[in-house]
Write a protein that holds these residues in place. Structure first.
Motif, mmCIF file in Angstrom:
data_model
loop_
_atom_site.group_PDB
_atom_site.id
_atom_site.type_symbol
_atom_site.label_atom_id
_atom_site.label_comp_id
_atom_site.label_asym_id
_atom_site.label_seq_id
_atom_site.Cartn_x
_atom_site.Cartn_y
_atom_site.Cartn_z
ATOM 1 N N ARG A 49 0.832 -1.206 0.000
ATOM 2 C CA ARG A 49 0.000 0.000 0.000
ATOM 3 C C ARG A 49 0.868 1.257 0.000
ATOM 4 O O ARG A 49 0.613 2.207 -0.747
ATOM 5 N N LEU A 50 1.885 1.269 0.842
ATOM 6 C CA LEU A 50 2.735 2.447 0.946
ATOM 7 C C LEU A 50 3.546 2.677 -0.332
ATOM 8 O O LEU A 50 3.870 3.812 -0.674
ATOM 9 N N ALA A 51 3.898 1.601 -1.022
ATOM 10 C CA ALA A 51 4.671 1.714 -2.259
ATOM 11 C C ALA A 51 3.789 2.028 -3.461
ATOM 12 O O ALA A 51 4.307 2.285 -4.552
ATOM 13 N N GLY A 52 2.473 1.978 -3.268
ATOM 14 C CA GLY A 52 1.563 2.241 -4.372
ATOM 15 C C GLY A 52 1.527 1.127 -5.390
ATOM 16 O O GLY A 52 1.160 1.310 -6.546
ATOM 17 N N ARG A 53 1.936 -0.093 -4.940
ATOM 18 C CA ARG A 53 1.930 -1.208 -5.882
ATOM 19 C C ARG A 53 0.514 -1.691 -6.145
ATOM 20 O O ARG A 53 -0.382 -1.538 -5.315
ATOM 21 N N GLU A 54 0.352 -2.310 -7.274
ATOM 22 C CA GLU A 54 -0.943 -2.911 -7.593
ATOM 23 C C GLU A 54 -1.178 -4.088 -6.645
ATOM 24 O O GLU A 54 -0.350 -4.974 -6.515
ATOM 25 N N ARG A 55 -2.319 -4.038 -6.005
ATOM 26 C CA ARG A 55 -2.667 -5.124 -5.082
ATOM 27 C C ARG A 55 -3.440 -6.173 -5.864
ATOM 28 O O ARG A 55 -4.644 -6.052 -6.088
ATOM 29 N N ARG A 56 -2.715 -7.236 -6.231
ATOM 30 C CA ARG A 56 -3.249 -8.188 -7.207
ATOM 31 C C ARG A 56 -4.214 -9.198 -6.610
ATOM 32 O O ARG A 56 -5.064 -9.731 -7.297
ATOM 33 N N ILE A 105 -1.493 6.897 21.234
ATOM 34 C CA ILE A 105 -0.154 7.297 21.688
ATOM 35 C C ILE A 105 0.417 8.392 20.789
ATOM 36 O O ILE A 105 1.044 9.344 21.273
ATOM 37 N N ILE A 106 0.211 8.271 19.475
ATOM 38 C CA ILE A 106 0.794 9.258 18.552
ATOM 39 C C ILE A 106 -0.188 10.386 18.242
ATOM 40 O O ILE A 106 0.095 11.247 17.407
ATOM 41 N N GLY A 107 -1.342 10.379 18.897
ATOM 42 C CA GLY A 107 -2.307 11.457 18.724
ATOM 43 C C GLY A 107 -3.053 11.431 17.408
ATOM 44 O O GLY A 107 -3.524 12.475 16.932
ATOM 45 N N HIS A 108 -3.197 10.258 16.819
ATOM 46 C CA HIS A 108 -3.899 10.121 15.529
ATOM 47 C C HIS A 108 -5.383 9.840 15.818
ATOM 48 O O HIS A 108 -5.874 8.719 15.653
ATOM 49 N N VAL A 223 9.604 6.571 -4.079
ATOM 50 C CA VAL A 223 9.165 6.419 -2.701
ATOM 51 C C VAL A 223 9.924 7.422 -1.833
ATOM 52 O O VAL A 223 11.143 7.531 -1.904
ATOM 53 N N GLU A 224 9.225 8.151 -1.023
ATOM 54 C CA GLU A 224 9.844 9.155 -0.171
ATOM 55 C C GLU A 224 10.669 8.483 0.927
ATOM 56 O O GLU A 224 10.362 7.385 1.374
ATOM 57 N N ASP A 225 11.714 9.173 1.344
ATOM 58 C CA ASP A 225 12.553 8.636 2.399
ATOM 59 C C ASP A 225 11.819 8.592 3.724
ATOM 60 O O ASP A 225 11.977 7.670 4.503
ATOM 61 N N GLU A 226 11.030 9.606 4.003
ATOM 62 C CA GLU A 226 10.314 9.678 5.266
ATOM 63 C C GLU A 226 8.817 9.596 5.018
ATOM 64 O O GLU A 226 8.272 10.383 4.245
ATOM 65 N N ILE A 227 8.177 8.647 5.669
ATOM 66 C CA ILE A 227 6.731 8.493 5.560
ATOM 67 C C ILE A 227 6.132 8.858 6.908
ATOM 68 O O ILE A 227 6.600 8.377 7.946
ATOM 69 N N PRO A 228 5.125 9.688 6.954
ATOM 70 C CA PRO A 228 4.519 10.081 8.234
ATOM 71 C C PRO A 228 4.055 8.852 9.019
ATOM 72 O O PRO A 228 3.573 7.867 8.452
ATOM 73 N N ARG A 229 4.179 8.945 10.339
ATOM 74 C CA ARG A 229 3.764 7.829 11.184
ATOM 75 C C ARG A 229 2.297 7.487 10.972
ATOM 76 O O ARG A 229 1.913 6.314 10.968
ATOM 77 N N GLU A 230 1.476 8.531 10.820
ATOM 78 C CA GLU A 230 0.042 8.298 10.649
ATOM 79 C C GLU A 230 -0.233 7.479 9.395
ATOM 80 O O GLU A 230 -1.112 6.605 9.391
#
Length: 652
Positions: A49-56, A105-108, A223-230
């Motif tokens: 999901r984070l990589a935006g790959r096709e979920r086959r 914990i992370i305020g999400h 892919v970005e180096d930093e992905i938000p925790r949320e």
């Protein structure tokens, strides 16, 4: 029946209750077999999901079989009985609760509210019993309070306040202890919390990310180096709800829940045979309107004790104790062999009317569980040996002889209508049979069939001591005959029992003779487990125990005697005889731990002093007054011991 794949999110977002029947097993999934593979599958989907790959394709989690339950009130939340799949549903809830607690914990806060919709039903003010109906999954009673405390806890700190004794004391180590004694549900919740926290706060979800092609224009997205925790957290819990499916099977009124349950579970033993038996019993009770929960609490509850789940090994099988009980119970009832690897099938066959009859074995499920409860108490007495009953005392005496094939007969005998005196005499007779045959060197290989044949005979002629005695004493085959007094006495006197029986069984023989020699007036009727068997004429006798011959044997004669069997007056024959006699019961005694083993191989005059220190034992007193110790005195003492043995293991 309606069946089809459904996403976990779809299953859990509906305003429904999934109720696990009280007779289902506890939550038993564990880290190695289930939690770790489950987490790795979620992690893989989250990376996609984070990589935006096709979920086959979706990941299937097996089947969830549900049986609709009637709604007594329009205000009640629709409920389903979970015929199969309770372990999966419970795990989903524990995982989502861990994700919700971490989101706090992370305020999400957005995810906190969204996740809660898949754990708790909405609109409690519209429910008839909100304290119960608010929970989408309602586990068995044994797990219920812990489950409710976990999924309804405001946050992780609130849960820790309730179950602080299960957390590590170090406040910096916010983890549940990794002990088997910690409840599985709490360990599962903590495992998932730890994995989620690790993946969100490290690069755990970055490692496998690569540039992925955009699905629409076939371009690549870096892919970005930093992905938000949320974003990481959402990818994790949303993967479960959107990328995982189960086969949802909803039974119609005419569907047989038990048949479907067996089809799904009677392959490869995902459930213990005992679990299948239990579910079969109480699903039948449900179907017949016999108040399954009441029957479970009143008659089955004893089988939930940890005593029954302990592992045992009998023959080549290692199984939980309850499975051996079922096998012995069925065998005793049918007086026939039971294949323990097919225990569930054996139990179903046992319930069917016997050949030539149309009458069911039990008129109702209540009679069935009462019978199991009754025999379960007897079996526990046999195994625990602590009640002080005649049966427990018999089991203590039997232990060294390792004859578990007698258990079906013991169950039936103790449950029979014999009087207490008859039962005691019957147990004594059975022990006499086992001990006499062992001492006489007769095989125990056919004992399974022997004891089942006894049940069959007593079923026909009636359960009484006289019928048992007549049957046993009339057996003539080598695999079952009852040795008579003269054969038993000769074996006691002449057979090298230390070699043929082994130290443990010889110790048992000597211990019982010791107690018999003490008589009824002796207060202490038990012996310490620390007593050991000692050879009076030592096993290594050559140096200090010369033979009564003019010329002592040479080295060559001793070497020749190793392979010789003939006992005659020749030096070699005399050596052969002494090597046999030294292992007969007449040459064996018991000693306490205080016995100085350094004198074991010394001359009789030296050993006598040490034996005199063992005067607390009657077995020692009967030979320390002797001036010499040789083949003749050993035979004489063996004769005395055989007379005691004949009375102890007699035929009355």
């Amino acid at each position: 029946m309606k069946a089809g794949p459904v996403e976990i999110g779809t299953l859990l977002q509906n305003r429904n209750r999934y109720c696990v029947p009280i007779y289902q097993r506890h939550y038993v999934w564990n880290r190695e077999k289930q939690w770790e593979p489950f987490w790795q599958d979620i992690r893989t989907k989250a990376i996609e999901r984070l990589a935006g790959r096709e979920r086959r394709f979706s990941h299937f989690m097996g089947a969830v079989v549900l049986e609709s339950r009637a709604k007594p009130s329009v205000r009640q939340v629709p409920s389903f009985q979970v015929v199969d799949g309770q372990q999966r549903l419970t795990t989903f809830q524990l995982f989502l609760t861990a994700a919700r607690h971490y989101a706090q914990i992370i305020g999400h806060e957005t995810s906190v509210g969204n996740i809660a919709r898949y754990i708790l039903n909405s609109d409690p003010n519209l429910m008839e019993n909100a304290e119960v109906e608010i929970y989408k999954v309602w586990p068995t009673q044994s797990n219920r309070q812990l489950f409710v405390d976990i999924v309804s806890s405001k946050d992780r700190d609130a849960l820790r306040k309730i179950y602080g004794e299960h957390w590590y004391a170090n406040s910096k180590r916010d983890q549940v202890k990794e002990y088997a004694s910690i409840p599985s549900m709490l360990r599962a919740y903590d495992y998932f919390y730890d994995r989620i926290k690790h993946s969100v706060e490290t690069d755990d979800l970055h490692d496998d990310l690569v540039e992925a092609p955009d699905n629409e224009d076939n371009q690549t997205i870096a892919v970005e180096d930093e992905i938000p925790r949320e974003l990481k957290l959402d990818a994790i819990w949303q993967s479960l709800l959107e990328e995982f499916k189960v086969v949802e099977i909803v039974l119609d009124e005419g569907d047989d829940a038990q048949v479907i349950f067996e089809t799904l579970n009677d392959r490869g033993e995902p459930l213990l045979a005992a679990d299948l038996v239990r579910n079969n019993i109480f699903q039948r009770a449900d179907a017949r309107g016999e108040h399954a929960e009441e029957l479970f609490k009143k008659h089955w509850k004893p089988f939930e004790d940890i005593f029954w789940s302990q592992m045992e090994k009998q023959g080549r099988y290692k199984k939980q104790r309850i499975e051996f009980f079922f096998a012995n119970f069925i065998a005793g009832k049918i007086a026939g062999d039971v294949t323990i690897s097919k225990l569930f099938s054996e139990y179903k066959a046992f319930l069917r009317p016997s050949r030539g009859s149309s009458t069911p074995r039990y008129a109702n499920v209540e009679n069935e569980v009462k019978d199991l409860e009754r025999y379960g108490q007897i079996y526990r007495d046999i195994i625990e040996r602590t009640s002080g009953s005649a049966l427990a005392a018999f089991s203590i005496r039997l232990r060294a002889w390792d004859v578990t094939t007698i258990n079906p007969l013991l169950l039936r005998l103790w449950a029979s209508n014999m009087g207490d005196t008859e039962k005691q005499k019957s147990l004594d007779l059975l022990l006499s049979l086992i001990v006499r045959r062992a001492v006489c060197g007769l095989t125990s290989k056919n004992y399974n069939n022997l004891f089942l044949s006894v049940i069959g005979d007593l079923e026909k002629k009636g359960w009484s001591y006289e019928n048992l005695r007549t049957y046993l004493l009339n057996l003539t085959s080598e695999s079952g005959r009852f040795p008579q007094d003269i054969e038993f006495e000769n074996a006691i006197i002449s057979k090298p029992l230390y070699n043929t029986l082994g130290s443990a069984k010889v110790r048992t023989l000597l211990s019982e003779i010791e107690l018999a020699k003490r008589g009824k007036k002796q207060e202490d009727k038990t012996l310490p487990e620390t007593l050991a068997v000692e050879h009076i004429l030592p096993q290594t006798w050559r140096t200090h125990w010369p033979m009564n011959v003019d010329t002592q044997p040479s080295d060559a004669m001793f070497n020749q005697a190793i392979f010789a069997v003939l006992e005659d007056d020749s030096p070699v024959g005399l050596i052969v005889k002494r090597n046999r006699v030294k292992h007969t019961l007449g040459n064996l005694t018991l000693v306490t731990p205080s016995f100085n083993s350094s004198v074991s191989n010394l001359a009789f005059g030296t050993k006598k002093t040490e034996f005199e220190e063992q005067s607390v034992l009657m077995l020692t007193r009967d030979f320390v007054k002797s001036e010499t110790w040789d083949e003749d005195t050993i035979a004489a003492r063996g004769k005395v011991l055989s007379e005691h043995a004949r009375l102890i293991w007699g035929v009355s």
